[in-house]
Design an enzyme around this catalytic site. Sequence first.
Site: not given
Ligand code: AHR
Length: 512
Positions: A50, A197-198, A321, A370
Amino acid sequence: MQRNLLKISLLTASILTGNAFAANHEVTISANLQDRGAVINKDIYGQFAEHLGHGIYEGLWVGEDSEIPNTKGFRNDVVGALKDIKVPLIRWPGGCFADEYHWREGIGPKDERPVKVNTHWGGVEETNAVGTHEFFDLAELIGADVYINGNLGSGTVQEMAEWVEYMTSDKNSTLANERRANGREEPWDIKYFGIGNESWGCGGHMDPDYYVNLYRQYATFIKTPKGKRPLLVGSGGDTDNTEWTDVLSANIDRNMDGISYHFYTLPTSDWQKKGHATEFDNAMWFKTMERTYRMETYLKNNIDIMDKNDPDGKLGFYVDEWGTWYDAEEGREPGFLYQQNTLRDAVVTAVNLNLFHEYARRVHMTNIAQMVNVLQAMILTDGAKMVKTPTYHVYSMYTVFQDATSIPFKLDTSRYSMNGEDLPAVTGSLAMGTDGHMYLALVNMDPTEDADIDLNIDGKVNKTLSGSILTAGNITAKNTFDDQHNLEPKPFKASADKLVLPAKSVVVLTLN
Ligand code: AHR
């Protein structure tokens, strides 16, 4: 008989003394090597990159003018290390960042790209130096497929549709020609495309019913040349929430190939005080394992719902994730989510990977969060220096499971207990690799007791088993920039009749 009596008395002693003289754990693994289960999709080994902290900038991309050796701006050392663990898939550009990302700002001459504020992650300047073309360069250098996460939260249907056309069109359309003018003649392949996302949180604070309609609308306009349509990902729930899986799988009956899901390991389970990355005791180790192992229940609960709503098994459950999330390291920008990584992270990794293998019939893809310098990273960098984390080494040991075929097995294990709670001491994976060999992975979550493994396996197994082990004397063992090789896999040999899995270890063995 005498051996059993000894074990019983040692067990009694351990109960009375709080484990001081506990016997080894007892584990039996029963399997028939002729049996076959689901294929372990290599995309389970996907990674997440990211625009966050020093994940992309500095960690991966240093620019072509950097003194750090690079190819097309990406550091050769980091790319080489990632190639070695055969990263199959990279998810980009977020995360929360994805729902603020406007792709047009990341194409064309770099000095003309707008500088934005990365409002989610530290409020820093985002130069857009890494955009669509650069991301595909990175994927090509590593040899990975791509998972692009589209902007549903603050982008329009038209913007998303045009981005996909820009990337994939083979026609003489204005957008495809713009891509060509920017240096890329051939269309790219996108393996997965995420729609938001989310969306329950940073992606727009929606409820799932509202999202369902938006999903249908946005997905309708994702058009690609025939045979080039990416697998489309609905943005799902997190942690113990199953509502998103339920509502999406019950109400979206076209243009969706899988539902995403996020779950992080916070040692304390408290977002205000998550726990320290490198300073912890056995009790905190247990709490970390307990939180990690909740993944079992969460996978099962979500998959049960999918089995009900999608009995033909068309949808994948994508854990896009996951990983450890600790308190920010002192002295660093908290929004950069930089954290060190120890033997504990290695054990967490193996526990999760074993679970993903177990549920491989639905779990077709995951992304650890990540890749570099952010959360449970594979790699940490400091200027020109780079260090591989214990997590990296588990990925390296587990490459044999990419696209392997599971062998169903039963694992009976004694429990690892602490303060009235308990977990299975050992978990494992058994599969036939693409090279035809049978591989067994085992992880002992208990930091103090070894485990005696009884292999009750029908089929040809070598008398002497060999493979590799990752363990250390200390639960907080780690690699640092000054001591890069402190914790690395070592060769491991054992007799199949007398296999002892050391405490707090990860082992991968070739059975035949
Ligand atoms: O991985 C960090 C963050 O965690 C991501 O941007 C988000 O999707 C999650 O809350």
